[in-house]
Design a protein around this motif. Structure first.
Motif, short mmCIF file in Angstrom:
data_model
loop_
_atom_site.label_atom_id
_atom_site.label_comp_id
_atom_site.label_asym_id
_atom_site.label_seq_id
_atom_site.Cartn_x
_atom_site.Cartn_y
_atom_site.Cartn_z
N THR A 132 -3.64 -3.84 6.59
CA THR A 132 -2.87 -2.93 7.44
C THR A 132 -3.49 -1.54 7.38
O THR A 132 -3.93 -1.09 6.33
CB THR A 132 -1.41 -2.86 6.97
N MET A 133 -3.51 -0.86 8.52
CA MET A 133 -3.88 0.54 8.57
C MET A 133 -2.71 1.31 9.15
O MET A 133 -1.94 0.77 9.96
CB MET A 133 -5.15 0.77 9.41
N GLY A 134 -2.58 2.55 8.72
CA GLY A 134 -1.41 3.29 9.19
C GLY A 134 -1.55 4.78 9.07
O GLY A 134 -2.53 5.31 8.52
N LYS A 140 9.21 18.05 2.02
CA LYS A 140 9.75 16.72 2.33
C LYS A 140 8.86 15.63 1.76
O LYS A 140 7.68 15.85 1.45
CB LYS A 140 9.88 16.54 3.84
N ALA A 141 9.42 14.44 1.64
CA ALA A 141 8.65 13.30 1.15
C ALA A 141 7.72 12.77 2.24
O ALA A 141 7.97 12.97 3.43
CB ALA A 141 9.61 12.20 0.69
N ARG A 142 6.68 12.10 1.81
CA ARG A 142 5.77 11.47 2.77
C ARG A 142 6.51 10.33 3.45
O ARG A 142 7.20 9.55 2.80
CB ARG A 142 4.52 10.95 2.06
N GLU A 143 6.33 10.21 4.77
CA GLU A 143 7.03 9.17 5.51
C GLU A 143 6.06 8.43 6.43
O GLU A 143 5.06 8.99 6.90
CB GLU A 143 8.16 9.79 6.37
N MET A 144 6.38 7.19 6.69
CA MET A 144 5.57 6.37 7.58
C MET A 144 5.79 6.81 9.02
O MET A 144 6.92 7.04 9.44
CB MET A 144 5.92 4.90 7.42
N VAL A 145 4.70 6.92 9.76
CA VAL A 145 4.76 7.23 11.19
C VAL A 145 4.54 5.95 11.99
O VAL A 145 5.33 5.60 12.85
CB VAL A 145 3.72 8.29 11.57
N ALA A 146 3.45 5.25 11.69
CA ALA A 146 3.12 4.02 12.40
C ALA A 146 2.13 3.22 11.58
O ALA A 146 1.31 3.79 10.85
CB ALA A 146 2.54 4.31 13.78
#
Length: 120
Positions: free
Chosen positions: A33-35, A43-49
């Motif tokens: 997976t790449m993202g 703020k905390a790191r969050e997933m975008v896509a």
């Protein structure tokens, strides 16, 4: 060793667009997976896509309808097209390569981050 190099960040006005690119280099036989993730100040790191090796995607609610992730397996590259940008999209954006197989082991790698600032 695998390195991820991001590019494409910058300053853009609200409503504008940017395209982020990330290329992985080194001994790479496959990448699962790449993202793209982001971290705003305080703020905390969050997933975008995220995008799988076969092209399946997963987007955060904040990105749906505005951001599009794509991938070029031959180049070990992942892209994030960001449209209709908002000030709340301002953050450092990080590229992730998950479960990179080098023939001996699986490892995860992060890019160094690229700043995206949305402001008038």
């Amino acid at each position: 060793q695998v390195q991820l190099v991001e590019s494409g960040g910058g300053l853009v006005e609200p409503g504008g667009s940017l395209k982020l690119s990330c290329v992985a280099s080194g001994t790479i036989l496959s990448i699962n997976t790449m993202g793209w993730y982001r971290q705003a100040p305080g703020k905390a790191r969050e997933m975008v896509a995220e995008i799988s090796q076969t092209g399946g995607t997963s987007n955060a609610d904040s990105a749906k309808g505005r951001f599009t992730i794509s991938r070029d397996n031959a180049k070990n590259a992942v892209y994030l097209q960001m449209n209709s940008l908002k000030p709340e999209d301002t953050a450092v954006y990080y590229c992730l390569a998950d479960r990179v197989w080098d023939g001996y082991a699986y490892n995860d790698y992060w890019g160094q981050g690229t700043q995206v600032t949305v402001s008038s």
